[in-house]
Design a protein around this motif. Structure first.
Motif: not given
Length: 76
Positions: A1-25
């Motif tokens: 696990m690289g440092p960027i992956h760890g930062l993303r995981r940490f940010g997600n755990n804190l609720g600070l990560a950015w996500w895209a909710k993508v919906e298709t029909s």
């Protein structure tokens, strides 16, 4: 696990990560694309994901950018 992956995981755990909710029909599916550390980085990478969905035949693709904590499942 690289440092960027760890930062993303940490940010997600804190609720600070950015996500895209993508919906298709067709198919009727919700995809969660992320996590990303910045909204800008998400926007830069999202276009290729949306293009892949279009190439695979998905119809009526809509997306929303959100900042929150996400867990599994990432496809509904």
């Amino acid at each position: 696990m690289g440092p960027i992956h760890g930062l993303r995981r940490f940010g997600n755990n804190l609720g600070l990560a950015w996500w895209a909710k993508v919906e298709t029909s067709a198919p009727n599916v919700t995809y969660w694309y992320g996590p990303f550390l910045t909204r800008r980085n998400l926007k830069v990478n999202l276009s290729s994901f949306l293009e892949d969905l279009s190439i695979e035949g998905s119809d009526s693709i809509k997306h929303t950018l959100v900042r929150e904590r996400r867990g599994e499942p990432l496809t509904i």
